[in-house]
Structure formats: structure tokens, C-alpha cells
Design a protein around this motif. Structure first.
Motif, PDB file in Angstrom:
ATOM      1  N   LEU A 184     -47.803  14.008 -12.853  1.00 38.14           N
ATOM      2  CA  LEU A 184     -46.714  14.361 -11.929  1.00 38.14           C
ATOM      3  C   LEU A 184     -47.008  15.686 -11.214  1.00 38.14           C
ATOM      4  N   THR A 185     -47.637  16.611 -11.908  1.00 36.85           N
ATOM      5  CA  THR A 185     -48.024  17.871 -11.267  1.00 36.85           C
ATOM      6  C   THR A 185     -49.026  17.611 -10.161  1.00 36.85           C
ATOM      7  N   SER A 241     -44.694   8.631  -8.116  1.00 32.23           N
ATOM      8  CA  SER A 241     -44.196   9.583  -9.118  1.00 32.23           C
ATOM      9  C   SER A 241     -43.008   8.998  -9.879  1.00 32.23           C
ATOM     10  N   PHE A 259     -44.225   6.709 -12.497  1.00 26.33           N
ATOM     11  CA  PHE A 259     -44.728   7.374 -13.701  1.00 26.33           C
ATOM     12  C   PHE A 259     -43.596   7.926 -14.552  1.00 26.33           C
ATOM     13  N   LEU A 260     -42.527   8.395 -13.922  1.00 28.74           N
ATOM     14  CA  LEU A 260     -41.349   8.828 -14.691  1.00 28.74           C
ATOM     15  C   LEU A 260     -40.724   7.642 -15.421  1.00 28.74           C
ATOM     16  N   THR A 275     -48.249  12.486 -18.614  1.00 25.84           N
ATOM     17  CA  THR A 275     -47.254  12.299 -17.554  1.00 25.84           C
ATOM     18  C   THR A 275     -47.000  13.615 -16.824  1.00 25.84           C
ATOM     19  N   LEU A 286     -49.498  14.823  -8.502  1.00 28.98           N
ATOM     20  CA  LEU A 286     -48.865  14.065  -7.427  1.00 28.98           C
ATOM     21  C   LEU A 286     -47.914  14.919  -6.587  1.00 28.98           C
ATOM     22  N   SER A 287     -47.519  16.064  -7.110  1.00 27.68           N
ATOM     23  CA  SER A 287     -46.572  16.905  -6.381  1.00 27.68           C
ATOM     24  C   SER A 287     -47.240  17.852  -5.388  1.00 27.68           C
TER      25      SER A 287
END
Length: 157
Positions: free
Chosen positions: A150-151, A115, A118-119, A146, A153-154
Motif C-alpha cells: 500500500l505504501t 489499493s 489489497f485492503l 500489505t 501504491l500510494s
């Protein structure tokens, strides 16, 4: 958002990059769904194997995408003025290097590190955009993708 100046806001994302980018999120989405609900994913695991599920899929596919994005940034670096080109070429390889270290680490925090990659990639997108190395629609597309990645991956695994 300051980095989304009028050039980025007024420009529409072309259809092909938008739909292909969204399709590229599907493995992240499937990884999140299969991590969240193993009953749904059991038939796929039986058919394709456990590597196509949850955390394993997200890590593998995430590393592939970070490496792919390094190649995209390398292409944008080709447009940089000669005096700045070495900097942009150097920046372009960072996502692939990060992906390699994430996979090689085998640490329990791999998804968090992915994550973070990706940020950081989005930060690089902003830098390349500000130097006018990307299409005008680039940041709009990258912000959307992105956020979706990220959503996914969370989701707790």
C-alpha cells in the motif's frame, strides 16, 4: 490490533515465507521508484520497455499478486469444515475477480482500486485466520506485506 491475538503475536514468521514475501514486494517498490524518478528508470525502460515501469508495472503485477492470493486462499478454503467450505471457496475468488475488473476498467483511479483490493484482501486474511484456516504466522506476514504494498501504491504517478 484485536485481530492479532496472542496466537499471531507469539508466532515467528518462518524465514522462507518472510524473505520470499519481501522479494515479492520488489516490483511494487520498483514501480514506485520509477514513477517517482523517471531519470533512474530510463535505462530500464530502454532495455525492457515502458511496461516495466511505474503505474503500468504496479497495475500488472498487482493484478497477478491478487490472483495469486486468490489461489492461496483457495488452498486455505480446502481446510474449512464441509458446511462452511462453499463460503470460503467463494470468498477466495474475490481478489482475482477484483483484479480483473481493475485492469479491464481502464479508469484513471486504477491504482486506488488496486489499493482497495489489497485492503480487502487483508480483510479476507483476517477472516481466514480467525477461522483457523491459515498458519499462526499468517497475519503477521500479511500485515507487513500489505503495509509495504500500500505504501508503494500510494506514491504519486
Amino acid at each position: 490490533m484485536n485481530f492479532l491475538n496472542s496466537r499471531a503475536i507469539r508466532t515467528q514468521i518462518p524465514t522462507a515465507p518472510l524473505w520470499l514475501g519481501l522479494a515479492g514486494v520488489l516490483p511494487f517498490l520498483w514501480g514506485a521508484i520509477s514513477a517517482w524518478n523517471t531519470d533512474i528508470s530510463r535505462p530500464i525502460a530502454d532495455w525492457l520497455g515502458p511496461g516495466f515501469l511505474g503505474r503500468d508495472l504496479q497495475l500488472t503485477y498487482g493484478a497477478v499478486i491478487l490472483s495469486f492470493m486468490s489461489g492461496v486462499l483457495w488452498g486455505f478454503a480446502c481446510k474449512a469444515p464441509k458446511q462452511n467450505a462453499p463460503l470460503f471457496f467463494g470468498l477466495s475468488v474475490l481478489p482475482a475477480l477484483w483484479a480483473t475488473f481493475v485492469l479491464a476498467s481502464n479508469a484513471p483511479e486504477q491504482l486506488a482500486a488496486l489499493s482497495a483490493g489489497f485492503l480487502a484482501l487483508f480483510g479476507l486474511d483476517i477472516v481466514f485466520f480467525r477461522h483457523r484456516l491459515t498458519p499462526d504466522w499468517w497475519l503477521k506476514l500479511r500485515a507487513l506485506l500489505t503495509a509495504l504494498v500500500l505504501t508503494c501504491l500510494s506514491v504519486p504517478v
